[in-house]
Enzyme design. Structure first.
Site, PDB file in Angstrom:
ATOM      1  N   ASP A  56       0.858  -1.180   0.000  1.00 24.54           N
ATOM      2  CA  ASP A  56       0.000   0.000   0.000  1.00 24.54           C
ATOM      3  C   ASP A  56       0.893   1.228   0.000  1.00 24.54           C
ATOM      4  OD1 ASP A  56      -2.437  -1.349   0.008  1.00 24.54           O
ATOM      5  OD2 ASP A  56      -2.561  -1.392   2.190  1.00 24.54           O
ATOM      6  N   ASP A 109      -6.852  -1.495  -4.680  1.00 27.51           N
ATOM      7  CA  ASP A 109      -7.946  -1.178  -3.761  1.00 27.51           C
ATOM      8  C   ASP A 109      -8.895  -0.165  -4.399  1.00 27.51           C
ATOM      9  OD1 ASP A 109      -6.691  -2.769  -1.833  1.00 27.51           O
ATOM     10  OD2 ASP A 109      -5.686  -1.061  -0.902  1.00 27.51           O
TER      11      ASP A 109
END
Length: 152
Positions: free
Chosen positions: A96, A115
């Protein structure tokens, strides 16, 4: 690219501080929930990817192709990390790196492009359904008026 170009200790400020590129690894699901259950997310994501691949063969509307493609791409992107990243097969941590408003997820949970694709695809699916643009031609048929026969 994030791992190759970002330092986990030094976030990169872009768009006047609206977005920070802050490298981190997530062993959990969205918003770092369930960090001890990486293997369960791997199984669930694998099932979702297989289901969406099978479902995609039945798509007849462009809006649904885009929506399913976004969800499939997002799920598959994170699944690759789960399978092949450290600490090991089917236990890997997802990379991330997008943090909004403040670095290191101080204002909002950190996320990645997969995401984002997944979330946008789910929102599009909900909008398609709510606006009467169902997945199949049968889902798009208008209901018969009150008192009229459905097969007339």
């Amino acid at each position: 690219m994030a791992e190759a170009n970002l330092d986990p200790q030094e976030p990169v400020r872009i768009l006047g501080g609206l977005v920070y590129l802050s490298l981190t690894w997530n062993s959990g699901a969205a918003f770092s929930l369930g960090t001890g259950y990486t293997w369960i997310f791997t199984i669930v994501a694998s099932a979702v990817v297989v289901f969406l691949v099978l479902l995609s063969r039945k798509i007849v509307y462009p809006g649904w192709a885009i929506a399913i493609g976004l969800v499939l791409g997002g799920a598959a992107g994170n699944l690759v990390d789960r399978y092949f990243r450290e600490p090991g097969f089917a236990h890997g941590h997802v990379v991330d790196f997008i943090s909004v408003f403040k670095p290191f997820a101080e204002a909002f949970p950190i996320f990645n492009l997969a995401d984002s694709a997944l979330c946008c695809g789910v929102v599009l699916i909900v909008l398609l359904e709510l606006t009467g643009h169902g997945f199949s031609p049968e889902a798009r048929k208008k209901p018969a008026p009150d008192g009229a026969k459905a097969d007339a």
